[in-house]
Design a protein around this motif. Sequence first.
Motif, PDB file in Angstrom:
ATOM      1  N   TYR A 362       0.910  -1.214   0.012  1.00 29.57           N
ATOM      2  CA  TYR A 362      -0.097  -0.056   0.040  1.00 29.57           C
ATOM      3  C   TYR A 362       0.867   1.415  -0.004  1.00 29.57           C
ATOM      4  O   TYR A 362       1.980   1.276   0.485  1.00 29.57           O
ATOM      5  CB  TYR A 362      -0.929   0.062   1.387  1.00 29.57           C
ATOM      6  CG  TYR A 362      -1.869  -1.143   1.140  1.00 29.57           C
ATOM      7  CD1 TYR A 362      -3.265  -1.041   0.597  1.00 29.57           C
ATOM      8  CD2 TYR A 362      -1.622  -2.174   1.921  1.00 29.57           C
ATOM      9  CE1 TYR A 362      -4.043  -2.022   0.795  1.00 29.57           C
ATOM     10  CE2 TYR A 362      -2.475  -3.454   1.956  1.00 29.57           C
ATOM     11  CZ  TYR A 362      -3.741  -3.130   1.306  1.00 29.57           C
ATOM     12  OH  TYR A 362      -4.712  -4.308   1.351  1.00 29.57           O
ATOM     13  N   GLU A 363       0.440   2.157  -0.669  1.00 24.31           N
ATOM     14  CA  GLU A 363       0.915   3.446  -0.637  1.00 24.31           C
ATOM     15  C   GLU A 363       0.841   4.255   0.700  1.00 24.31           C
ATOM     16  O   GLU A 363       0.079   3.788   1.492  1.00 24.31           O
ATOM     17  CB  GLU A 363       0.452   4.316  -1.880  1.00 24.31           C
ATOM     18  CG  GLU A 363       0.618   3.749  -3.278  1.00 24.31           C
ATOM     19  CD  GLU A 363       1.967   3.553  -3.781  1.00 24.31           C
ATOM     20  OE1 GLU A 363       2.939   3.856  -3.111  1.00 24.31           O
ATOM     21  OE2 GLU A 363       2.185   2.943  -4.958  1.00 24.31           O
ATOM     22  N   ALA A 364       1.493   5.310   0.836  1.00 20.55           N
ATOM     23  CA  ALA A 364       1.356   6.163   1.968  1.00 20.55           C
ATOM     24  C   ALA A 364       0.124   6.587   2.407  1.00 20.55           C
ATOM     25  O   ALA A 364      -0.278   6.851   3.459  1.00 20.55           O
ATOM     26  CB  ALA A 364       2.439   7.240   1.893  1.00 20.55           C
ATOM     27  N   ASP A 365      -0.890   6.795   1.035  1.00 18.72           N
ATOM     28  CA  ASP A 365      -2.202   7.187   1.210  1.00 18.72           C
ATOM     29  C   ASP A 365      -3.247   6.126   1.551  1.00 18.72           C
ATOM     30  O   ASP A 365      -4.275   6.162   1.543  1.00 18.72           O
ATOM     31  CB  ASP A 365      -2.509   8.340   0.312  1.00 18.72           C
ATOM     32  CG  ASP A 365      -2.529   7.484  -1.223  1.00 18.72           C
ATOM     33  OD1 ASP A 365      -2.154   6.323  -1.070  1.00 18.72           O
ATOM     34  OD2 ASP A 365      -2.895   7.975  -2.266  1.00 18.72           O
ATOM     35  N   HIS A 366      -2.695   4.965   1.840  1.00 17.42           N
ATOM     36  CA  HIS A 366      -3.281   3.472   1.875  1.00 17.42           C
ATOM     37  C   HIS A 366      -4.043   3.135   0.650  1.00 17.42           C
ATOM     38  O   HIS A 366      -4.864   2.159   0.868  1.00 17.42           O
ATOM     39  CB  HIS A 366      -4.460   3.599   3.159  1.00 17.42           C
ATOM     40  CG  HIS A 366      -3.955   4.586   4.201  1.00 17.42           C
ATOM     41  ND1 HIS A 366      -2.770   4.016   5.014  1.00 17.42           N
ATOM     42  CD2 HIS A 366      -4.034   5.593   4.815  1.00 17.42           C
ATOM     43  CE1 HIS A 366      -2.521   4.819   5.963  1.00 17.42           C
ATOM     44  NE2 HIS A 366      -3.234   5.666   5.877  1.00 17.42           N
ATOM     45  N   THR A 367      -3.633   3.510  -0.447  1.00 17.63           N
ATOM     46  CA  THR A 367      -4.246   2.963  -1.706  1.00 17.63           C
ATOM     47  C   THR A 367      -3.377   1.776  -2.063  1.00 17.63           C
ATOM     48  O   THR A 367      -2.266   1.578  -1.834  1.00 17.63           O
ATOM     49  CB  THR A 367      -4.341   4.101  -2.982  1.00 17.63           C
ATOM     50  OG1 THR A 367      -2.945   4.712  -3.074  1.00 17.63           O
ATOM     51  CG2 THR A 367      -4.954   5.240  -2.391  1.00 17.63           C
ATOM     52  N   LEU A 368      -3.939   0.928  -2.835  1.00 16.69           N
ATOM     53  CA  LEU A 368      -3.060  -0.316  -3.083  1.00 16.69           C
ATOM     54  C   LEU A 368      -2.204  -0.044  -4.357  1.00 16.69           C
ATOM     55  O   LEU A 368      -2.478   0.577  -5.239  1.00 16.69           O
ATOM     56  CB  LEU A 368      -4.075  -1.400  -3.490  1.00 16.69           C
ATOM     57  CG  LEU A 368      -3.571  -2.941  -4.220  1.00 16.69           C
ATOM     58  CD1 LEU A 368      -2.988  -3.561  -2.756  1.00 16.69           C
ATOM     59  CD2 LEU A 368      -4.677  -3.597  -4.783  1.00 16.69           C
ATOM     60  N   ALA A 369      -0.928  -0.550  -3.812  1.00 14.43           N
ATOM     61  CA  ALA A 369       0.236  -0.339  -5.101  1.00 14.43           C
ATOM     62  C   ALA A 369       0.231  -1.529  -5.998  1.00 14.43           C
ATOM     63  O   ALA A 369       0.326  -1.543  -6.932  1.00 14.43           O
ATOM     64  CB  ALA A 369       1.518  -0.061  -4.265  1.00 14.43           C
ATOM     65  N   PHE A 370       0.098  -2.688  -5.066  1.00 16.21           N
ATOM     66  CA  PHE A 370       0.065  -4.140  -6.129  1.00 16.21           C
ATOM     67  C   PHE A 370      -0.241  -5.232  -5.123  1.00 16.21           C
ATOM     68  O   PHE A 370      -0.107  -5.206  -4.010  1.00 16.21           O
ATOM     69  CB  PHE A 370       1.398  -4.209  -6.877  1.00 16.21           C
ATOM     70  CG  PHE A 370       2.760  -4.170  -5.939  1.00 16.21           C
ATOM     71  CD1 PHE A 370       2.967  -5.393  -5.185  1.00 16.21           C
ATOM     72  CD2 PHE A 370       3.338  -3.034  -5.790  1.00 16.21           C
ATOM     73  CE1 PHE A 370       4.150  -5.217  -4.670  1.00 16.21           C
ATOM     74  CE2 PHE A 370       4.603  -2.964  -4.894  1.00 16.21           C
ATOM     75  CZ  PHE A 370       4.999  -4.244  -4.180  1.00 16.21           C
ATOM     76  N   LYS A 371      -0.395  -6.163  -5.829  1.00 13.26           N
ATOM     77  CA  LYS A 371      -0.612  -7.411  -5.199  1.00 13.26           C
ATOM     78  C   LYS A 371       0.449  -8.404  -5.767  1.00 13.26           C
ATOM     79  O   LYS A 371       0.746  -8.468  -7.077  1.00 13.26           O
ATOM     80  CB  LYS A 371      -1.872  -8.213  -5.358  1.00 13.26           C
ATOM     81  CG  LYS A 371      -3.132  -7.407  -4.630  1.00 13.26           C
ATOM     82  CD  LYS A 371      -4.496  -7.832  -5.030  1.00 13.26           C
ATOM     83  CE  LYS A 371      -4.950  -9.053  -4.849  1.00 13.26           C
ATOM     84  NZ  LYS A 371      -6.059  -9.575  -5.131  1.00 13.26           N
ATOM     85  N   MET A 372       0.720  -9.529  -5.132  1.00  9.94           N
ATOM     86  CA  MET A 372       1.620 -10.596  -5.821  1.00  9.94           C
ATOM     87  C   MET A 372       1.404 -11.955  -4.917  1.00  9.94           C
ATOM     88  O   MET A 372       1.120 -11.818  -3.650  1.00  9.94           O
ATOM     89  CB  MET A 372       3.107  -9.990  -5.867  1.00  9.94           C
ATOM     90  CG  MET A 372       3.803 -10.264  -4.476  1.00  9.94           C
ATOM     91  SD  MET A 372       5.710  -9.915  -4.684  1.00  9.94           S
ATOM     92  CE  MET A 372       5.609  -8.183  -5.405  1.00  9.94           C
ATOM     93  N   LYS A 373       1.982 -13.103  -5.586  1.00 10.26           N
ATOM     94  CA  LYS A 373       1.695 -14.063  -4.904  1.00 10.26           C
ATOM     95  C   LYS A 373       2.737 -14.383  -4.016  1.00 10.26           C
ATOM     96  O   LYS A 373       3.803 -14.035  -4.274  1.00 10.26           O
ATOM     97  CB  LYS A 373       1.603 -15.239  -5.924  1.00 10.26           C
ATOM     98  CG  LYS A 373       0.181 -15.409  -6.694  1.00 10.26           C
ATOM     99  CD  LYS A 373       0.527 -16.569  -7.886  1.00 10.26           C
ATOM    100  CE  LYS A 373      -0.695 -16.657  -8.803  1.00 10.26           C
ATOM    101  NZ  LYS A 373      -0.563 -17.643  -9.865  1.00 10.26           N
ATOM    102  N   VAL A 374       2.836 -15.406  -2.982  1.00 19.79           N
ATOM    103  CA  VAL A 374       3.807 -15.534  -2.179  1.00 19.79           C
ATOM    104  C   VAL A 374       3.647 -17.200  -1.837  1.00 19.79           C
ATOM    105  O   VAL A 374       2.888 -17.702  -2.017  1.00 19.79           O
ATOM    106  CB  VAL A 374       3.648 -14.735  -0.862  1.00 19.79           C
ATOM    107  CG1 VAL A 374       3.809 -13.352  -1.090  1.00 19.79           C
ATOM    108  CG2 VAL A 374       2.532 -15.141  -0.164  1.00 19.79           C
ATOM    109  N   ILE A 375       4.887 -17.400  -1.168  1.00 20.20           N
ATOM    110  CA  ILE A 375       5.133 -18.898  -0.912  1.00 20.20           C
ATOM    111  C   ILE A 375       5.139 -18.831   0.559  1.00 20.20           C
ATOM    112  O   ILE A 375       6.062 -17.842   1.154  1.00 20.20           O
ATOM    113  CB  ILE A 375       6.095 -19.491  -1.263  1.00 20.20           C
ATOM    114  CG1 ILE A 375       5.941 -19.662  -3.014  1.00 20.20           C
ATOM    115  CG2 ILE A 375       6.506 -20.846  -1.024  1.00 20.20           C
ATOM    116  CD1 ILE A 375       7.026 -20.180  -3.613  1.00 20.20           C
ATOM    117  N   ASP A 376       4.408 -19.561   1.512  1.00 21.13           N
ATOM    118  CA  ASP A 376       4.745 -19.593   2.887  1.00 21.13           C
ATOM    119  C   ASP A 376       5.498 -20.969   3.395  1.00 21.13           C
ATOM    120  O   ASP A 376       5.834 -21.817   2.597  1.00 21.13           O
ATOM    121  CB  ASP A 376       3.133 -19.735   3.571  1.00 21.13           C
ATOM    122  CG  ASP A 376       2.237 -18.695   3.148  1.00 21.13           C
ATOM    123  OD1 ASP A 376       2.520 -17.736   2.549  1.00 21.13           O
ATOM    124  OD2 ASP A 376       1.002 -18.948   3.392  1.00 21.13           O
ATOM    125  N   GLY A 377       5.469 -20.917   4.643  1.00 16.39           N
ATOM    126  CA  GLY A 377       6.158 -22.088   5.425  1.00 16.39           C
ATOM    127  C   GLY A 377       5.289 -23.365   5.063  1.00 16.39           C
ATOM    128  O   GLY A 377       4.159 -23.271   5.311  1.00 16.39           O
TER     129      GLY A 377
END
Length: 607
Positions: A362-377
């Motif tokens: 999220y940007e400083a103004d709380h707007t979404l900058a981007f999403k991405m997939k992640v890998i967890d434990g």
Amino acid sequence: MNFRATVVRTSLAAAVCGCALLWMTGCKGHKRKATSPPNTTDYAGNVERLDKFSTMQGLRWPNYADDLGNVQQFYNDRDNELAWTRDGKPTGAAMALLQLFQDAETKGLNPEDYDALAGGQGRWEPRLNRLAVIAQKKDTSEAAQDAVAQFDVAMTISAIRYFEDLHVGRVNPQALNFDIDTPQKRAAFDVATLLNDKVVDADDVAQVAAGVEPVNPMYKQTEQALAGYRELAMQQGAAPLAELPALPSGAKPVGVGGSYAAVPALWTRLQLEGDAAADDAATKGPQGYDARVAAAVKHYQGRHGLQDDGKLGQATIDSLNVPMSVRVQQLENSLERWRWLPDNYMQPRVLANLPEFMLRAYEADHTLAFKMKVIDGEAKGYHDTPMFVRLMRYVVFRPYWNLPPSIIKKEIVPHLEKSGLGYLAANDYQVFKNDGTVVTNFTVQDIAHLRYNVRQLPGPKNSLGLVKFLFPNEYDVYMHSTPELYLFGLFKRDRSHGCVRLQHADQMALWVLHGDQSDPDAENGWDADKVDLAMTGDMNNRTYNLKTPLPVVIAYFTAMPDEDGTTHFFNDLYGYDKDLDAALAKGRPYERDEVKINPKLVPGETE
């Protein structure tokens, strides 16, 4: 009406055995702190005498020891005045509170925790009736005075519980091995002063209550989704749908043109949550597994963390058979976890949601900058990624990976025994002493007995990838890139040793470093080319300290709204929902004191 305080009768003491309130000195020599308009002190003695024990019989949860100090402060600050009745009648604020208690389910809370019932006054009804009789008869007896005082104290206890639950949550996450300091957040929440100054004579109690809830759009959207799914649960309870039949053992998922006898029932189920459009009078629902059904199934799968290929497999059928009441509970658990977050992490710059395998920036103004997939434990074993909050402080390009002893023994040694020492060089591993001296003459047994250290050199084969992001914590969990990009094609991505792997680490690096500059558009500042050079160049283990650390939340929401306006649900990856459900089922009093964290993840053995 002017009543004098009297001595408690023996019979009353027996009736309220153990009823407790506070230690107080009364109003003499004490400056009133509450800013609400004064009320009568004629019942001060009755209120004071409820101070022997930290329980009050007649409450759904009589033990209120955890809030005894708050109750004491509340009445001490108002010189033991009554708070919730005037001239023998409940105040408007009291009645508004009772309505909030009844409606607690809309907030994911339990009305019974505040002596109410959903849509009804519950234990408050006989108390209100008693007050009405006392006022009608102008009853000045000792028993009547005690009843008025007990109503007031019960209301205060329930109000404190409600506002605290709304602001901090009910369960201490530390008791569930989540490293979030709600005891500190709770201690900083002056609920007694809030009630005295903002609630006791408020014109809009609901507005005051809303002011203590988490400030995050996702929280409000989750609350709105809860209302919709609670309605669906009621519909399903009134007219239950038969479970969709399982596929034959060993059968492949059903695709367009395939055979599934329960397509009409499947279509009806898909319409329940809006994944399939409602049929109009002129349109007959599909009778076979056609493109319409596949599209609706695909939409459903996308919202439930399933492989969204539009094919009806057993995992999709199992998910469709989950009752709406379970979805309601998932949403309630999400609201609970939002309340745990410290105020300065309520709108984090980086949010990784473990069950979703997704990260949002999220940007400083709380707007979404981007999403991405992640890998967890990994969910199996001892690699569960814990839920915690920390500040991202460093970015490290082309890092070394120092292998922990457990990985050397469990993973590296078997490869050496099978393929020989050449496996190390082929995968850019280096053996070295504690002083950093590189060792070239060693045996498999030297490695197996941990006589030397092993690290992986920076570069494209490095398991940490080409960049990592550090938010220092005692679990040694961090975010990093990975050479195993194929893993992001999986829909269930619990494949790390506890760290969070990023699908587009270069994008994260550019966003973090570009935004950390005093002048982001300066010619010599961070841009995509400089990030690429830092990741692919020949300078290793370069660390950049962030001027402005970024709040990071490693979250665990199995139900949450998506940016497209739909509500998404995910499997309980680590069983954390199950643990929370069990803790809530025990009822009050919940664990509140500082609790030592004892997560499954072993510090220093992550990757």
